[in-house]
Design an enzyme around this catalytic site. Sequence first.
Site, PDB file in Angstrom:
ATOM      1  N   TYR A 106      -1.917   3.847  -3.290  1.00 29.44           N
ATOM      2  CA  TYR A 106      -2.337   3.136  -2.074  1.00 29.44           C
ATOM      3  C   TYR A 106      -3.804   3.409  -1.752  1.00 29.44           C
ATOM      4  O   TYR A 106      -4.554   2.494  -1.423  1.00 29.44           O
ATOM      5  CB  TYR A 106      -1.432   3.537  -0.917  1.00 29.44           C
ATOM      6  CG  TYR A 106      -1.637   2.745   0.359  1.00 29.44           C
ATOM      7  CD1 TYR A 106      -1.193   1.432   0.476  1.00 29.44           C
ATOM      8  CD2 TYR A 106      -2.262   3.322   1.469  1.00 29.44           C
ATOM      9  CE1 TYR A 106      -1.360   0.710   1.653  1.00 29.44           C
ATOM     10  CE2 TYR A 106      -2.432   2.608   2.654  1.00 29.44           C
ATOM     11  CZ  TYR A 106      -1.971   1.304   2.740  1.00 29.44           C
ATOM     12  OH  TYR A 106      -2.147   0.594   3.917  1.00 29.44           O
ATOM     13  N   SER A 163      -7.815   0.232   4.859  1.00 25.21           N
ATOM     14  CA  SER A 163      -7.106   1.317   5.550  1.00 25.21           C
ATOM     15  C   SER A 163      -8.038   2.520   5.593  1.00 25.21           C
ATOM     16  O   SER A 163      -8.923   2.654   4.730  1.00 25.21           O
ATOM     17  CB  SER A 163      -5.839   1.682   4.763  1.00 25.21           C
ATOM     18  OG  SER A 163      -5.342   2.936   5.174  1.00 25.21           O
TER      19      SER A 163
HETATM   20  N1  LIG Z   1       1.244  -0.663   9.128  1.00 24.40           N
HETATM   21  C1  LIG Z   1       0.250   0.229   9.003  1.00 24.40           C
HETATM   22  O1  LIG Z   1       0.311   1.365   9.470  1.00 24.40           O
HETATM   23  C2  LIG Z   1      -0.995  -0.171   8.291  1.00 24.40           C
HETATM   24  C3  LIG Z   1      -2.127   0.658   8.368  1.00 24.40           C
HETATM   25  C4  LIG Z   1      -3.277   0.297   7.683  1.00 24.40           C
HETATM   26  C5  LIG Z   1      -3.294  -0.865   6.953  1.00 24.40           C
HETATM   27  N2  LIG Z   1      -2.183  -1.649   6.887  1.00 24.40           N
HETATM   28  C6  LIG Z   1      -2.223  -2.854   6.071  1.00 24.40           C
HETATM   29  O2  LIG Z   1      -1.968  -3.982   6.875  1.00 24.40           O
HETATM   30  C7  LIG Z   1      -1.398  -5.019   6.043  1.00 24.40           C
HETATM   31  C8  LIG Z   1      -0.132  -5.568   6.705  1.00 24.40           C
HETATM   32  O3  LIG Z   1       0.776  -4.505   6.916  1.00 24.40           O
HETATM   33  P1  LIG Z   1       2.124  -4.712   7.755  1.00 24.40           P
HETATM   34  O4  LIG Z   1       2.503  -3.384   8.279  1.00 24.40           O
HETATM   35  O5  LIG Z   1       1.972  -5.865   8.697  1.00 24.40           O
HETATM   36  O6  LIG Z   1       3.132  -5.117   6.568  1.00 24.40           O
HETATM   37  P2  LIG Z   1       4.395  -6.113   6.599  1.00 24.40           P
HETATM   38  O7  LIG Z   1       5.021  -6.126   7.960  1.00 24.40           O
HETATM   39  O8  LIG Z   1       5.251  -5.755   5.427  1.00 24.40           O
HETATM   40  O9  LIG Z   1       3.751  -7.538   6.363  1.00 24.40           O
HETATM   41  C9  LIG Z   1       3.396  -8.005   5.093  1.00 24.40           C
HETATM   42  C10 LIG Z   1       4.076  -9.350   4.902  1.00 24.40           C
HETATM   43  O10 LIG Z   1       3.632  -9.885   3.647  1.00 24.40           O
HETATM   44  C11 LIG Z   1       4.769 -10.388   2.953  1.00 24.40           C
HETATM   45  N3  LIG Z   1       4.530 -10.419   1.512  1.00 24.40           N
HETATM   46  C12 LIG Z   1       4.553  -9.385   0.643  1.00 24.40           C
HETATM   47  N4  LIG Z   1       4.310  -9.820  -0.598  1.00 24.40           N
HETATM   48  C13 LIG Z   1       4.120 -11.150  -0.500  1.00 24.40           C
HETATM   49  C14 LIG Z   1       3.842 -12.154  -1.450  1.00 24.40           C
HETATM   50  N5  LIG Z   1       3.693 -11.870  -2.762  1.00 24.40           N
HETATM   51  N6  LIG Z   1       3.708 -13.420  -1.026  1.00 24.40           N
HETATM   52  C15 LIG Z   1       3.862 -13.731   0.288  1.00 24.40           C
HETATM   53  N7  LIG Z   1       4.127 -12.822   1.240  1.00 24.40           N
HETATM   54  C16 LIG Z   1       4.261 -11.535   0.841  1.00 24.40           C
HETATM   55  C17 LIG Z   1       5.862  -9.424   3.321  1.00 24.40           C
HETATM   56  O11 LIG Z   1       7.129  -9.988   3.002  1.00 24.40           O
HETATM   57  P3  LIG Z   1       8.275  -9.017   2.398  1.00 24.40           P
HETATM   58  O12 LIG Z   1       8.649  -8.121   3.523  1.00 24.40           O
HETATM   59  O13 LIG Z   1       9.331  -9.986   1.985  1.00 24.40           O
HETATM   60  O14 LIG Z   1       7.658  -8.274   1.239  1.00 24.40           O
HETATM   61  C18 LIG Z   1       5.600  -9.229   4.811  1.00 24.40           C
HETATM   62  O15 LIG Z   1       6.230 -10.235   5.581  1.00 24.40           O
HETATM   63  C19 LIG Z   1      -1.174  -4.356   4.674  1.00 24.40           C
HETATM   64  O16 LIG Z   1      -2.273  -4.644   3.835  1.00 24.40           O
HETATM   65  C20 LIG Z   1      -1.172  -2.868   4.992  1.00 24.40           C
HETATM   66  O17 LIG Z   1      -1.560  -2.076   3.896  1.00 24.40           O
HETATM   67  C21 LIG Z   1      -1.037  -1.332   7.532  1.00 24.40           C
END
Ligand SMILES: NC(=O)c1ccc[n+]([C@@H]2O[C@H](COP(=O)([O-])OP(=O)(O)OC[C@H]3O[C@@H](n4cnc5c(N)ncnc54)[C@H](OP(=O)(O)O)[C@@H]3O)[C@@H](O)[C@H]2O)c1
Length: 261
Positions: free
Chosen positions: A165, A151
Site C-alpha cells: 500500500y 495517503s
Molecule cells: N479510508 C481511509 O482511511 C483512506 C485513507 C487514505 C486514503 N484512502 C483512499 O481513498 C480511496 C477510497 O477509499 P474508500 O475508503 O472510500 O474505499 P471504498 O469504500 O472501498 O470505495 C472504493 C470503491 O471502489 C470500488 N471499486 C474497486 N475496484 C473497482 C473497479 N475495478 N472498478 C470499479 N469500481 C471499483 C469499490 O467496490 P468494491 O467494494 O466492490 O471493491 C468501492 O465501491 C482509496 O484510494 C483509498 O486508498 C482511504
Amino acid sequence: MSQLDAFSLAGRVALVPGGGGAIGSAMATALAGAGAKVTVVDRTQELADAVAERIRAAGGECLAIGADVLQESECERMVASTVEKFGRLDIIVNCVGGGAGKVLFDAQEYPRDAWDWIYELNVRSTLLATQAAVRAMIAGGHGGRVLNISSVRASLGINAGYSAYVAAKGAISSLTRQWATEWAKHGINVNAISPTFVDTPQVAMLLDDPAFKANVVARIPLGRVGGTGDLTGAAIFFCSDASTFVTGQILGIDGGLTATQ
Ligand SMILES: NC(=O)c1ccc[n+]([C@@H]2O[C@H](COP(=O)([O-])OP(=O)(O)OC[C@H]3O[C@@H](n4cnc5c(N)ncnc54)[C@H](OP(=O)(O)O)[C@@H]3O)[C@@H](O)[C@H]2O)c1
C-alpha cells in the site's frame, strides 16, 4: 459576482470512479452540490444507482454507470457515456483504491499476489481511468482537472504490514506530479489529497481495535481520525477555478499528522 463564484462547479462535468464507495460517494455528492453534473461509476450498477438517486433527490444531475475500471474498454465506455450524456468532461476524481487492511504481511514475506492486487486496485485503476478521461479532456480542448487520492502512507511508514500500500500510494503521488508536468500544456491540472485514516468500512477492522485507534489518534495533533466530509472542501477547491494556478500538489488532510514527523 462573489469571491465564492471561483469555487462553483456550475457548467462542469465530473467523473467519479469509485463513486459508490465511502469517500467516492462523499466526493460525488459534494461536486454535485457545488454545481457539477456528475457521473458516478462503481463496480456494480446498483451501488452507482444508489448514490445517483441521492444526488438527484438533492437536485443534482447524475449519471450512474456500473463498470470495472481495470478494463480499458470499460474506462472508454464510462467516458464516452459521460460525454454523450453531458456533452463534455472536465473533472475526474479517482476514488477506486484502498485494500491495505486486508493484506497485512511482514515486509520480508510480502506475497506477490497480494502486492499485485494492491497495485491493480490503487495504481492501475487510477491509471486506466485517468488515461481515458484525459484523452477526452484533450479532445474537448477546454482543459480539465484530475484529482487523485494518495495517503499519508506515501510518505510515512507504519509498522503494520503495509508494504504494498505504501508503495502504491507513493506511485500515486509520483504520477500526480508527472501528469501535472506533462498535461499542463493541455490546461489540465493534476493534484492529489493525502488523508490519514478516514473513518470508513475499509479501515474499520483496524480502527475497531481500541489500542490501534488510540495509537493512531495520539499521533494526530487534532486528536481524531478523518471523516469523509473532511476531504470534500479540498476536492471542490482542486476541481474549481479557485485553484487555477495549483498543479502537481499533494495536500495532506491529516489533522496535522505529517507536520509532527
Ligand atoms: N479510508 C481511509 O482511511 C483512506 C485513507 C487514505 C486514503 N484512502 C483512499 O481513498 C480511496 C477510497 O477509499 P474508500 O475508503 O472510500 O474505499 P471504498 O469504500 O472501498 O470505495 C472504493 C470503491 O471502489 C470500488 N471499486 C474497486 N475496484 C473497482 C473497479 N475495478 N472498478 C470499479 N469500481 C471499483 C469499490 O467496490 P468494491 O467494494 O466492490 O471493491 C468501492 O465501491 C482509496 O484510494 C483509498 O486508498 C482511504
